[in-house]
Design an enzyme around this catalytic site. Structure first.
Site, PDB file in Angstrom:
ATOM      1  N   ASP A 129      24.043  19.601 -15.892  1.00  0.00           N
ATOM      2  CA  ASP A 129      22.840  20.051 -15.180  1.00  0.00           C
ATOM      3  C   ASP A 129      21.741  20.297 -16.208  1.00  0.00           C
ATOM      4  OD1 ASP A 129      20.998  21.384 -13.291  1.00  0.00           O
ATOM      5  OD2 ASP A 129      22.757  21.541 -11.995  1.00  0.00           O
ATOM      6  N   ASP A 133      19.141  15.868 -18.677  1.00  0.00           N
ATOM      7  CA  ASP A 133      18.013  15.599 -17.791  1.00  0.00           C
ATOM      8  C   ASP A 133      18.231  14.172 -17.290  1.00  0.00           C
ATOM      9  OD1 ASP A 133      15.696  14.910 -16.548  1.00  0.00           O
ATOM     10  OD2 ASP A 133      14.363  15.567 -18.152  1.00  0.00           O
ATOM     11  N   VAL A 134      18.533  14.041 -16.008  1.00  0.00           N
ATOM     12  CA  VAL A 134      18.895  12.708 -15.499  1.00  0.00           C
ATOM     13  C   VAL A 134      17.733  11.712 -15.546  1.00  0.00           C
ATOM     14  CG1 VAL A 134      20.793  13.538 -14.036  1.00  0.00           C
ATOM     15  CG2 VAL A 134      18.482  13.290 -13.055  1.00  0.00           C
ATOM     16  N   TYR A 152      10.573  11.819  -1.019  1.00  0.00           N
ATOM     17  CA  TYR A 152      12.005  12.182  -1.018  1.00  0.00           C
ATOM     18  C   TYR A 152      12.808  11.172  -0.190  1.00  0.00           C
ATOM     19  CZ  TYR A 152      16.126  15.221  -0.417  1.00  0.00           C
ATOM     20  OH  TYR A 152      17.399  15.741  -0.387  1.00  0.00           O
ATOM     21  N   LYS A 197      15.740   8.638  -1.431  1.00  0.00           N
ATOM     22  CA  LYS A 197      17.101   8.704  -0.876  1.00  0.00           C
ATOM     23  C   LYS A 197      17.485   7.395  -0.175  1.00  0.00           C
ATOM     24  CE  LYS A 197      18.122  12.852  -2.287  1.00  0.00           C
ATOM     25  NZ  LYS A 197      19.178  13.062  -3.292  1.00  0.00           N
ATOM     26  N   THR A 212      21.170  25.758   0.652  1.00  0.00           N
ATOM     27  CA  THR A 212      21.259  25.811  -0.818  1.00  0.00           C
ATOM     28  C   THR A 212      19.906  26.295  -1.329  1.00  0.00           C
ATOM     29  OG1 THR A 212      20.334  23.625  -1.283  1.00  0.00           O
ATOM     30  CG2 THR A 212      22.699  23.692  -0.786  1.00  0.00           C
TER      31      THR A 212
HETATM   32  N1  LIG Z   1      20.242  21.108   0.596  1.00  0.00           N
HETATM   33  C1  LIG Z   1      20.039  20.151   1.477  1.00  0.00           C
HETATM   34  O1  LIG Z   1      19.662  20.408   2.629  1.00  0.00           O
HETATM   35  C2  LIG Z   1      20.298  18.713   1.122  1.00  0.00           C
HETATM   36  C3  LIG Z   1      20.400  17.788   2.149  1.00  0.00           C
HETATM   37  C4  LIG Z   1      20.636  16.450   1.864  1.00  0.00           C
HETATM   38  C5  LIG Z   1      20.763  16.061   0.549  1.00  0.00           C
HETATM   39  N2  LIG Z   1      20.658  16.972  -0.454  1.00  0.00           N
HETATM   40  C6  LIG Z   1      20.812  16.479  -1.825  1.00  0.00           C
HETATM   41  O2  LIG Z   1      21.930  17.114  -2.399  1.00  0.00           O
HETATM   42  C7  LIG Z   1      21.763  17.171  -3.813  1.00  0.00           C
HETATM   43  C8  LIG Z   1      21.985  18.592  -4.271  1.00  0.00           C
HETATM   44  O3  LIG Z   1      20.978  19.412  -3.703  1.00  0.00           O
HETATM   45  P1  LIG Z   1      21.180  20.984  -3.472  1.00  0.00           P
HETATM   46  O4  LIG Z   1      20.775  21.282  -2.111  1.00  0.00           O
HETATM   47  O5  LIG Z   1      22.496  21.383  -3.993  1.00  0.00           O
HETATM   48  O6  LIG Z   1      19.998  21.521  -4.401  1.00  0.00           O
HETATM   49  P2  LIG Z   1      20.005  22.553  -5.600  1.00  0.00           P
HETATM   50  O7  LIG Z   1      18.582  22.717  -5.975  1.00  0.00           O
HETATM   51  O8  LIG Z   1      20.817  23.742  -5.256  1.00  0.00           O
HETATM   52  O9  LIG Z   1      20.785  21.740  -6.740  1.00  0.00           O
HETATM   53  C9  LIG Z   1      20.222  20.642  -7.395  1.00  0.00           C
HETATM   54  C10 LIG Z   1      20.661  20.699  -8.841  1.00  0.00           C
HETATM   55  O10 LIG Z   1      20.099  19.568  -9.516  1.00  0.00           O
HETATM   56  C11 LIG Z   1      19.657  19.988 -10.791  1.00  0.00           C
HETATM   57  N3  LIG Z   1      18.590  19.107 -11.289  1.00  0.00           N
HETATM   58  C12 LIG Z   1      17.341  18.948 -10.798  1.00  0.00           C
HETATM   59  N4  LIG Z   1      16.657  18.098 -11.556  1.00  0.00           N
HETATM   60  C13 LIG Z   1      17.496  17.696 -12.557  1.00  0.00           C
HETATM   61  C14 LIG Z   1      17.355  16.812 -13.664  1.00  0.00           C
HETATM   62  N5  LIG Z   1      16.198  16.173 -13.920  1.00  0.00           N
HETATM   63  N6  LIG Z   1      18.419  16.622 -14.476  1.00  0.00           N
HETATM   64  C15 LIG Z   1      19.595  17.276 -14.239  1.00  0.00           C
HETATM   65  N7  LIG Z   1      19.773  18.128 -13.228  1.00  0.00           N
HETATM   66  C16 LIG Z   1      18.732  18.335 -12.385  1.00  0.00           C
HETATM   67  C17 LIG Z   1      19.142  21.410 -10.550  1.00  0.00           C
HETATM   68  O11 LIG Z   1      19.072  22.140 -11.769  1.00  0.00           O
HETATM   69  C18 LIG Z   1      20.145  21.952  -9.553  1.00  0.00           C
HETATM   70  O12 LIG Z   1      21.216  22.644 -10.181  1.00  0.00           O
HETATM   71  C19 LIG Z   1      20.363  16.663  -4.094  1.00  0.00           C
HETATM   72  O13 LIG Z   1      20.414  15.316  -4.511  1.00  0.00           O
HETATM   73  C20 LIG Z   1      19.678  16.785  -2.762  1.00  0.00           C
HETATM   74  O14 LIG Z   1      18.597  15.894  -2.631  1.00  0.00           O
HETATM   75  C21 LIG Z   1      20.437  18.294  -0.202  1.00  0.00           C
END
Ligand SMILES: NC(=O)c1ccc[n+]([C@@H]2O[C@H](COP(=O)([O-])OP(=O)(O)OC[C@H]3O[C@@H](n4cnc5c(N)ncnc54)[C@H](O)[C@@H]3O)[C@@H](O)[C@H]2O)c1
Length: 245
Positions: A37, A59-60, A151, A155, A186
């Site tokens: 992360d 950093d991805v 977004y 996706k 989240t």
């Molecule tokens: N929460 C929702 O409703 C939801 C719904 C559909 C999809 N998603 C997807 O699920 C995945 C996880 O989301 P989440 O809800 O757990 O969010 P979150 O913000 O809790 O977690 C995302 C994580 O990604 C890390 N991150 C962000 N940018 C980064 C980078 N450049 N390099 C490395 N790490 C990085 C953050 O530090 C964080 O820990 C995401 O891809 C999100 O788009 C979330």
């Protein structure tokens, strides 16, 4: 015998909501998990909490940072069996008024980040003849969303990328799939207004948002043998009924 005994799994975004729940479930199922992360402190803390085998600040969006993390993981653990791409960001802006920098940042993290991680991890899987990649997309990539064009585009891109990579590497024993969750409680959705959330809940056949631990079992299934063996280029939809493709 647990579902993921002896698997080496790298989880990006593993310190955040869904990624962390997947990392935790993988560790419980016997995998040696590497939490990757952005923030070094939070990453180390999450890894310690879930009993991970390792952690890495990455950093991805930065190809060199991703390549270094993959090389370090293969050096330390001998291989990568499972890659979960969960790192992501979400912001809101109407498409025609969007700052191009906002667009570019979202594409860089949510789409190019997935490409970078696969670009460097998958060749190791192909070389060994076994691997699983699980990309966390979103149901918004299928249905779109107001003020979420950047977004949703990223996706949708992840879903197309998943299918294309799956076609390239399935014959080498590497299975690539996506999960497209609906709204999940989240930190990512914590900042959205209560009004929006109430309206969204009313739209959902289940009438509620999901929890990260309700996504993790799908990621365990896709990584497991034999449970995941026949999924190739699929997008699974634990989404409270928001989308029925
Ligand atoms: N929460 C929702 O409703 C939801 C719904 C559909 C999809 N998603 C997807 O699920 C995945 C996880 O989301 P989440 O809800 O757990 O969010 P979150 O913000 O809790 O977690 C995302 C994580 O990604 C890390 N991150 C962000 N940018 C980064 C980078 N450049 N390099 C490395 N790490 C990085 C953050 O530090 C964080 O820990 C995401 O891809 C999100 O788009 C979330």
């Amino acid at each position: 015998m647990r579902a993921l005994d002896e698997r080496i799994a790298l989880v990006t975004g593993g310190a955040g909501g869904i990624g962390r729940a997947i990392a935790e479930a993988y560790a419980r199922e016997g995998a040696q998990v590497i939490v990757a992360d952005r923030d070094a402190g939070a990453t180390a803390e999450a890894a310690a909490d879930i009993g991970a085998a390792g952690h890495r600040a990455i950093d991805v969006t930065d190809a060199a940072s991703v390549e270094a993390a993959i090389i370090a993981t293969v050096r330390a653990h001998g291989r990568i069996d499972v890659l979960v791409n969960s790192a992501g960001i979400l912001t809101e802006a109407p498409a025609t008024a969007m700052d191009p920098a906002t667009w570019a940042e979202t594409i860089a993290v949510d789409l190019t980040g997935v490409f970078h991680c696969c670009r460097y991890a998958v060749p190791h899987m192909v070389e060994r003849g076994w691997g699983r990649v699980i990309n966390i997309a979103s149901q918004l990539g299928i249905k779109g969303g107001r003020s979420l064009a950047h977004y949703a585009a990223a996706k949708a891109g992840v879903i197309g990328f998943t299918k294309s990579l799956a076609l390239e590497v399935a014959e080498h024993g590497v299975l690539v799939n996506a999960i497209a969750p609906g709204p999940i409680e989240t930190p990512m959705v914590a900042g959205i207004t209560e009004e929006w959330k109430a309206a969204k809940r009313a739209e959902l056949p289940l009438g509620r948002f999901g929890r990260p631990e309700e996504i993790a079992p799908t990621a365990v299934l896709l990584a497991s043998d034999p449970g995941g063996n026949l999924y190739v280029g699929q997008t699974l939809g634990p989404n409270s009924g928001d989308v029925m493709p």
